[in-house]
Design a protein around this motif. Structure first.
Motif, PDB file in Angstrom:
ATOM      1  N   VAL A   1       0.874  -1.242  -0.070  1.00  0.00           N
ATOM      2  CA  VAL A   1      -0.049  -0.043   0.002  1.00  0.00           C
ATOM      3  C   VAL A   1       1.011   1.196   0.006  1.00  0.00           C
ATOM      4  N   LEU A   2       0.693   2.088  -0.920  1.00  0.00           N
ATOM      5  CA  LEU A   2       1.455   3.352  -1.407  1.00  0.00           C
ATOM      6  C   LEU A   2       1.386   4.162   0.061  1.00  0.00           C
ATOM      7  N   ARG A   3       2.589   4.757   0.569  1.00  0.00           N
ATOM      8  CA  ARG A   3       2.523   5.945   1.673  1.00  0.00           C
ATOM      9  C   ARG A   3       3.380   6.796   0.903  1.00  0.00           C
ATOM     10  N   GLY A   4       2.955   8.219   1.620  1.00  0.00           N
ATOM     11  CA  GLY A   4       4.024   9.369   1.201  1.00  0.00           C
ATOM     12  C   GLY A   4       3.425  10.051  -0.155  1.00  0.00           C
ATOM     13  N   GLU A   5       4.005  11.162  -0.263  1.00  0.00           N
ATOM     14  CA  GLU A   5       3.632  11.908  -1.552  1.00  0.00           C
ATOM     15  C   GLU A   5       4.723  11.589  -2.605  1.00  0.00           C
ATOM     16  N   ILE A   6       3.933  11.880  -4.030  1.00  0.00           N
ATOM     17  CA  ILE A   6       5.115  11.904  -5.181  1.00  0.00           C
ATOM     18  C   ILE A   6       6.268  12.755  -4.937  1.00  0.00           C
ATOM     19  N   PRO A   7       7.267  12.507  -5.265  1.00  0.00           N
ATOM     20  CA  PRO A   7       8.320  13.506  -5.073  1.00  0.00           C
ATOM     21  C   PRO A   7       8.257  14.535  -6.160  1.00  0.00           C
ATOM     22  N   SER A   8       8.893  15.570  -6.042  1.00  0.00           N
ATOM     23  CA  SER A   8       8.765  17.008  -7.147  1.00  0.00           C
ATOM     24  C   SER A   8       9.812  16.384  -8.480  1.00  0.00           C
TER      25      SER A   8
ATOM     26  N   ILE B   1      11.245  18.540 -10.008  1.00  0.00           N
ATOM     27  CA  ILE B   1      12.100  19.568 -10.089  1.00  0.00           C
ATOM     28  C   ILE B   1      13.760  19.230  -9.497  1.00  0.00           C
ATOM     29  N   ASP B   2      13.192  18.362  -8.324  1.00  0.00           N
ATOM     30  CA  ASP B   2      14.381  18.064  -7.567  1.00  0.00           C
ATOM     31  C   ASP B   2      14.191  16.490  -7.165  1.00  0.00           C
ATOM     32  N   PRO B   3      14.189  15.765  -8.009  1.00  0.00           N
ATOM     33  CA  PRO B   3      13.799  14.186  -7.863  1.00  0.00           C
ATOM     34  C   PRO B   3      15.036  13.501  -7.030  1.00  0.00           C
ATOM     35  N   PRO B   4      14.363  12.565  -6.081  1.00  0.00           N
ATOM     36  CA  PRO B   4      15.315  11.530  -5.441  1.00  0.00           C
ATOM     37  C   PRO B   4      16.418  11.194  -6.074  1.00  0.00           C
ATOM     38  N   PRO B   5      17.678  11.075  -5.650  1.00  0.00           N
ATOM     39  CA  PRO B   5      18.858  10.296  -6.288  1.00  0.00           C
ATOM     40  C   PRO B   5      18.332   8.920  -6.328  1.00  0.00           C
ATOM     41  N   GLY B   6      19.285   8.093  -7.186  1.00  0.00           N
ATOM     42  CA  GLY B   6      19.325   6.719  -7.245  1.00  0.00           C
ATOM     43  C   GLY B   6      17.894   6.631  -7.963  1.00  0.00           C
ATOM     44  N   CYS B   7      16.907   5.409  -7.451  1.00  0.00           N
ATOM     45  CA  CYS B   7      15.751   4.942  -7.722  1.00  0.00           C
ATOM     46  C   CYS B   7      14.944   6.116  -7.267  1.00  0.00           C
ATOM     47  N   ARG B   8      14.102   6.728  -8.300  1.00  0.00           N
ATOM     48  CA  ARG B   8      13.244   8.018  -7.591  1.00  0.00           C
ATOM     49  C   ARG B   8      12.174   7.251  -6.577  1.00  0.00           C
ATOM     50  N   PHE B   9      11.874   5.781  -6.699  1.00  0.00           N
ATOM     51  CA  PHE B   9      10.878   5.334  -5.861  1.00  0.00           C
ATOM     52  C   PHE B   9      11.215   5.244  -4.374  1.00  0.00           C
ATOM     53  N   HIS B  10      12.797   5.401  -4.225  1.00  0.00           N
ATOM     54  CA  HIS B  10      13.152   4.682  -2.986  1.00  0.00           C
ATOM     55  C   HIS B  10      12.560   5.571  -1.624  1.00  0.00           C
ATOM     56  N   PRO B  11      12.199   6.897  -1.560  1.00  0.00           N
ATOM     57  CA  PRO B  11      11.623   7.199  -0.249  1.00  0.00           C
ATOM     58  C   PRO B  11      10.212   6.475  -0.040  1.00  0.00           C
ATOM     59  N   ARG B  12       9.503   5.961  -0.933  1.00  0.00           N
ATOM     60  CA  ARG B  12       8.330   5.343  -0.627  1.00  0.00           C
ATOM     61  C   ARG B  12       8.089   3.773  -0.726  1.00  0.00           C
ATOM     62  N   CYS B  13       9.423   3.205  -1.170  1.00  0.00           N
ATOM     63  CA  CYS B  13       9.518   1.897  -1.443  1.00  0.00           C
ATOM     64  C   CYS B  13       9.725   1.127  -0.058  1.00  0.00           C
ATOM     65  N   PRO B  14       9.010   0.033   0.346  1.00  0.00           N
ATOM     66  CA  PRO B  14       9.248  -0.742   1.558  1.00  0.00           C
ATOM     67  C   PRO B  14      10.707  -1.813   1.448  1.00  0.00           C
ATOM     68  N   TYR B  15      11.002  -1.964   0.436  1.00  0.00           N
ATOM     69  CA  TYR B  15      12.010  -2.899   0.003  1.00  0.00           C
ATOM     70  C   TYR B  15      13.294  -2.089  -0.137  1.00  0.00           C
ATOM     71  N   ALA B  16      13.475  -0.898  -0.078  1.00  0.00           N
ATOM     72  CA  ALA B  16      14.487  -0.075  -0.559  1.00  0.00           C
ATOM     73  C   ALA B  16      15.802  -0.430   0.070  1.00  0.00           C
ATOM     74  N   LYS B  17      16.874  -0.692  -0.362  1.00  0.00           N
ATOM     75  CA  LYS B  17      18.289  -0.856   0.025  1.00  0.00           C
ATOM     76  C   LYS B  17      18.965   0.118  -0.206  1.00  0.00           C
ATOM     77  N   PRO B  18      20.354   0.016   0.554  1.00  0.00           N
ATOM     78  CA  PRO B  18      21.291   1.254   0.482  1.00  0.00           C
ATOM     79  C   PRO B  18      21.556   1.655  -1.054  1.00  0.00           C
ATOM     80  N   VAL B  19      21.775   0.744  -2.000  1.00  0.00           N
ATOM     81  CA  VAL B  19      22.010   0.736  -3.307  1.00  0.00           C
ATOM     82  C   VAL B  19      20.866   1.554  -4.133  1.00  0.00           C
ATOM     83  N   CYS B  20      19.606   1.521  -3.602  1.00  0.00           N
ATOM     84  CA  CYS B  20      18.646   2.096  -4.379  1.00  0.00           C
ATOM     85  C   CYS B  20      18.721   3.732  -4.193  1.00  0.00           C
ATOM     86  N   ARG B  21      19.419   4.181  -3.087  1.00  0.00           N
ATOM     87  CA  ARG B  21      19.574   5.608  -2.681  1.00  0.00           C
ATOM     88  C   ARG B  21      20.757   6.173  -3.572  1.00  0.00           C
TER      89      ARG B  21
END
Ligand code: SF4
Length: 328
Positions: free
Chosen positions: A277-284, A286-306
C-alpha cells in the motif's frame, strides 16, 4: 533499451527527455528545471492500444504532447512510421498531424462553445482541404452516426449536451480525419462513472473498425487495464515497468506497479489487497530523489537504491522493469 518491433512499430521513442525552465520566485535569477520526462524508451505497434499509467504530474501527458509534435523534446528521438520527427520540415509535420488525433480529458474546454456540432466536426475537413459543401456534410453525418449521434444534433452547440455526449463530439472531430494514431489523454476522467464504460466501449469499437493505434494515458489503472494490449507504468518522469496487460496484472515486478494494483478497487468485501500500500507523497520533478526515484516510498529499498539508478532491462520476453531487486 526497449527492443523495437521493426516495421510493426508506428511510434518509437528513444531516450526522450523534456525539461521545462522555471524560476524559484519572480525576483529570483536562479533557473531550475522541471524534468517532466527524463529519458524514456518505448515503442507502439500498429493497431495496438498502449497504456501509459501513473499518478498526476508524472509526465505522461507531456509524453503524449511530444509524440504529437505539439512540443519539442529537450533530448531523445521520436519516430513515427519510421521517420524521425526532428528531421521533418514544417510542411511534412503539418501533413503528419493529419494522421494523428487527440482526445482530451475535458471535452467542454476542447470544443469551441460558439461553433455548432456540424462546424466542429466539419472544420478539420476544410482545414486539410479534404471536403467541403455537401460532401463535407455527408462525411460529418456518417461520423456522427459512428459515435452514436444523429442529424438532430448537427446545429446544436456544445453546452446543450451532457459530458458523455460532448466527449462523443470530440471523438467525432478526431475520427473525421481517419487518423492512424490517436492519443487518448484521460478520456473518461471527467465523466460520470455511469458513462465512462460507454465511452471506453465506443473507443474500443472504433479501434476495431478503423484499425486505430492508441496511446491511452490515464492515472486510473482500471481504465488502462480495460483497454490496453501493453501497459507502461510511469513514475516521476521515468518509465519503471512495461509488460503485456495480463502479464502486468498477474506478475507485477516493480513495487510501484504492485502498489497501483493494490489500490484498484475490487467489488468484494472479503477481498484483501495483495502487494504494497503506497504511502507518502509523489516527489517533485524539479528535484527528484537520487538513485531510484521510488526509494523514499519503497518498503524494499536498500542502500544501493539511494545511490544508483536501476537500469531499465528486459527480465522476461516483453517484460521490462527498472528495479535493483529484479533480475532476469
Ligand atoms: Fe524499491 Fe530499490 Fe526497486 Fe527502487 S530499486 S523499486 S527503491 S527495491
Amino acid at each position: 533499451m526497449v527492443k523495437a518491433g521493426a516495421n510493426r512499430d508506428l511510434v518509437a521513442v528513444q531516450g526522450l527527455k523534456k525539461y521545462f525552465e522555471t524560476k524559484k520566485g519572480i525576483f529570483s535569477r536562479r533557473v531550475r528545471w522541471i524534468r517532466a520526462v527524463d529519458g524514456v524508451d518505448f515503442h507502439i505497434q500498429r493497431g495496438e492500444v498502449f497504456g501509459l499509467v501513473g499518478e498526476s504530474g508524472c509526465g505522461k501527458t507531456t509524453v503524449g504532447k511530444l509524440i504529437l509534435g505539439l512540443i519539442r523534446p529537450t533530448a531523445g528521438k521520436i519516430y513515427f512510421d519510421g521517420r524521425d520527427l526532428a528531421k521533418m520540415s514544417d510542411e511534412e509535420l503539418r501533413r503528419l498531424r493529419r494522421r494523428m488525433g487527440v482526445v482530451y480529458q475535458h471535452p467542454q474546454s476542447s470544443l469551441n462553445p460558439r461553433m455548432t456540432v456540424s462546424e466542429i466536426v466539419g472544420r478539420p475537413l476544410e482545414i486539410h482541404g479534404i471536403a467541403k459543401g455537401e460532401e463535407k456534410e455527408k462525411i460529418v453525418l456518417d461520423v456522427l452516426k459512428e459515435v452514436g449521434l444523429g442529424p438532430e444534433h448537427l446545429e446544436r452547440f456544445p453546452h446543450e449536451f451532457s459530458g458523455g455526449q460532448q466527449q462523443r463530439i470530440a471523438i467525432a472531430r478526431v475520427l473525421v480525419l481517419k487518423p492512424d494514431f490517436v492519443v487518448l489523454d484521460e478520456p473518461t476522467s471527467a465523466l460520470d462513472v455511469s458513462v465512462q464504460a460507454h465511452i471506453l466501449n465506443l473507443l474500443s469499437d472504433l479501434r476495431e473498425k478503423f484499425s486505430f493505434t492508441y496511446l491511452l494515458i490515464s492515472h486510473d489503472l482500471n481504465v488502462v487495464e480495460h483497454m490496453s494490449d501493453r501497459i507502461a507504468v510511469m513514475y516521476v518522469g521515468k518509465i519503471v515497468e512495461i509488460a503485456p496487460q495480463s502479464e502486468l496484472r498477474d506478475n507485477p515486478l516493480h513495487p510501484y506497479t504492485q502498489s497501483l494494483l493494490a489500490a484498484v478497487p475490487v467489488p468484494d468485501p472479503k477481498y484483501k489487497p495483495k502487494g504494497i500500500v503506497l504511502r507518502g507523497e509523489i516527489p517533485s520533478v524539479i528535484d527528484p530523489p537520487p538513485g531510484c526515484r521510488f526509494h523514499p516510498r519503497c518498503p524494499y529499498a536498500k542502500p544501493v537504491c539511494r545511490e544508483r539508478e536501476p537500469e531499465f532491462s528486459e527480465v522476461e520476453d516483453g517484460h521490462y522493469v527498472a528495479c535493483h531487486l529484479v533480475r532476469a
